[in-house]
Design an enzyme around this catalytic site. Structure first.
Site, PDB file in Angstrom:
ATOM      1  CE  LYS A   9      51.870 -32.380  44.144  1.00 49.54           C
ATOM      2  NZ  LYS A   9      52.062 -30.857  43.770  1.00 49.54           N
ATOM      3  CE1 TYR A  49      50.420 -29.085  48.486  1.00 50.89           C
ATOM      4  CE2 TYR A  49      48.630 -30.764  47.875  1.00 50.89           C
ATOM      5  CZ  TYR A  49      49.934 -30.277  47.650  1.00 50.89           C
ATOM      6  OH  TYR A  49      50.800 -30.999  47.129  1.00 50.89           O
ATOM      7  CG  ASN A 112      53.658 -29.830  40.721  1.00 47.99           C
ATOM      8  OD1 ASN A 112      53.093 -30.822  41.136  1.00 47.99           O
ATOM      9  ND2 ASN A 112      54.303 -28.787  41.184  1.00 47.99           N
ATOM     10  CG  HIS A 115      53.952 -33.240  48.377  1.00 51.13           C
ATOM     11  ND1 HIS A 115      53.766 -31.798  48.643  1.00 51.13           N
ATOM     12  CD2 HIS A 115      54.272 -33.854  49.484  1.00 51.13           C
ATOM     13  CE1 HIS A 115      54.095 -31.574  49.795  1.00 51.13           C
ATOM     14  NE2 HIS A 115      54.284 -32.850  50.589  1.00 51.13           N
ATOM     15  CD  GLU A 126      53.862 -31.980  53.741  1.00 56.09           C
ATOM     16  OE1 GLU A 126      54.960 -32.995  53.483  1.00 56.09           O
ATOM     17  OE2 GLU A 126      53.839 -31.125  53.615  1.00 56.09           O
TER      18      GLU A 126
HETATM   19  P1  ATP Z   1      54.648 -29.447  46.678  1.00 60.12           P
HETATM   20  O1  ATP Z   1      54.102 -28.777  48.069  1.00 60.12           O
HETATM   21  O2  ATP Z   1      53.351 -30.109  45.993  1.00 60.12           O
HETATM   22  O3  ATP Z   1      55.424 -30.483  46.739  1.00 60.12           O
HETATM   23  P2  ATP Z   1      56.132 -27.180  46.018  1.00 60.12           P
HETATM   24  O4  ATP Z   1      56.352 -27.250  47.306  1.00 60.12           O
HETATM   25  O5  ATP Z   1      57.094 -27.284  44.919  1.00 60.12           O
HETATM   26  O6  ATP Z   1      55.067 -28.345  45.837  1.00 60.12           O
HETATM   27  P3  ATP Z   1      54.019 -25.081  46.681  1.00 60.12           P
HETATM   28  O7  ATP Z   1      54.422 -23.703  46.730  1.00 60.12           O
HETATM   29  O8  ATP Z   1      54.223 -26.039  48.092  1.00 60.12           O
HETATM   30  O9  ATP Z   1      55.189 -25.890  45.697  1.00 60.12           O
HETATM   31  O10 ATP Z   1      52.678 -25.395  46.120  1.00 60.12           O
HETATM   32  C1  ATP Z   1      51.896 -26.540  46.384  1.00 60.12           C
HETATM   33  C2  ATP Z   1      51.616 -27.006  45.127  1.00 60.12           C
HETATM   34  O11 ATP Z   1      50.547 -26.216  44.545  1.00 60.12           O
HETATM   35  C3  ATP Z   1      52.534 -27.063  43.861  1.00 60.12           C
HETATM   36  O12 ATP Z   1      53.215 -28.256  43.796  1.00 60.12           O
HETATM   37  C4  ATP Z   1      51.443 -26.979  42.588  1.00 60.12           C
HETATM   38  O13 ATP Z   1      50.799 -28.438  42.166  1.00 60.12           O
HETATM   39  C5  ATP Z   1      50.348 -26.068  43.226  1.00 60.12           C
HETATM   40  N1  ATP Z   1      50.649 -24.440  42.902  1.00 60.12           N
HETATM   41  C6  ATP Z   1      51.899 -23.935  43.448  1.00 60.12           C
HETATM   42  N2  ATP Z   1      51.773 -22.631  42.840  1.00 60.12           N
HETATM   43  C7  ATP Z   1      50.743 -22.755  41.806  1.00 60.12           C
HETATM   44  C8  ATP Z   1      50.280 -21.794  41.010  1.00 60.12           C
HETATM   45  N3  ATP Z   1      50.757 -20.522  40.851  1.00 60.12           N
HETATM   46  N4  ATP Z   1      49.065 -22.100  40.247  1.00 60.12           N
HETATM   47  C9  ATP Z   1      48.617 -23.202  40.101  1.00 60.12           C
HETATM   48  N5  ATP Z   1      48.978 -24.113  40.968  1.00 60.12           N
HETATM   49  C10 ATP Z   1      50.200 -23.816  41.934  1.00 60.12           C
HETATM   50 MG    MG Z   2      55.253 -27.464  48.930  1.00 61.17          MG
END
Ligand code: ATP
Ligand code: MG
Length: 138
Positions: A9, A49, A112, A115, A126
């Site tokens: 990211k 997303y 974080n 992805h 994706e």
């Molecule tokens: P990713 O899909 O990016 O691999 P993930 O599967 O661990 O991450 P998801 O629940 O799919 O988490 O959320 C997608 C992304 O949205 C997260 O990686 C983070 O960058 C953001 N995100 C998730 N939860 C929050 C939150 N509570 N507040 C802010 N951003 C969030």
């Molecule tokens: Mg995710």
């Protein structure tokens, strides 16, 4: 053999840890079969997303993901989806296990670093979102 999509990211690119992240995947025996650097558009990030479009963090997430270039890649290996998710660690770095990418490198639940696709159906969507057949070198 399974394929999964991963993204370093914008925060990961800014922190100069592209190689660190890819190195962890390679060290675990996952192979990079497609790779590109790109700057996501707002529409591109919203489409990627789309499953999160009703979530309160959606606008912030898409703004974050368009804030700088990213590195998008396809990784291949046995059980690649679960293995990449394991190397990434929990979404919130504060809850991520020791030695994971997010624990070691990430600043917040939004910023974080990485992805990874979370299931075979999402991996297929994706990968097709960013790569065509000619760009996949398995
Ligand atoms: P990713 O899909 O990016 O691999 P993930 O599967 O661990 O991450 P998801 O629940 O799919 O988490 O959320 C997608 C992304 O949205 C997260 O990686 C983070 O960058 C953001 N995100 C998730 N939860 C929050 C939150 N509570 N507040 C802010 N951003 C969030
Ligand atoms: Mg995710």
């Amino acid at each position: 053999m399974q394929r999964t999509l991963s993204i370093v990211k914008p925060d990961g690119v800014k922190k100069n840890v592209i190689g660190n992240v890819i190195g962890r995947f390679e060290s675990e025996g996952l192979r990079v079969v497609a790779l590109k650097m790109m700057h996501l558009t707002q529409k591109g990030a919203e489409g990627f997303y789309a499953v999160h479009s009703e979530r309160p963090f959606f606008a912030s997430l898409t703004e974050f993901m368009t804030g700088g270039p990213v590195v998008v890649m396809v990784l291949e290996g046995d059980n690649a989806i679960k293995r990449v998710r394991g190397l990434m660690g929990a979404t919130n770095p504060a809850e991520a296990d020791e030695g994971t990418i997010r624990k070691d490198l990430a600043d917040s639940i939004e910023a974080n670093i990485v992805h990874g696709s979370d299931a075979p159906e999402t991996a297929e969507f994706e990968i097709g979102y960013y790569f065509n057949a000619m760009e996949l070198h398995g």
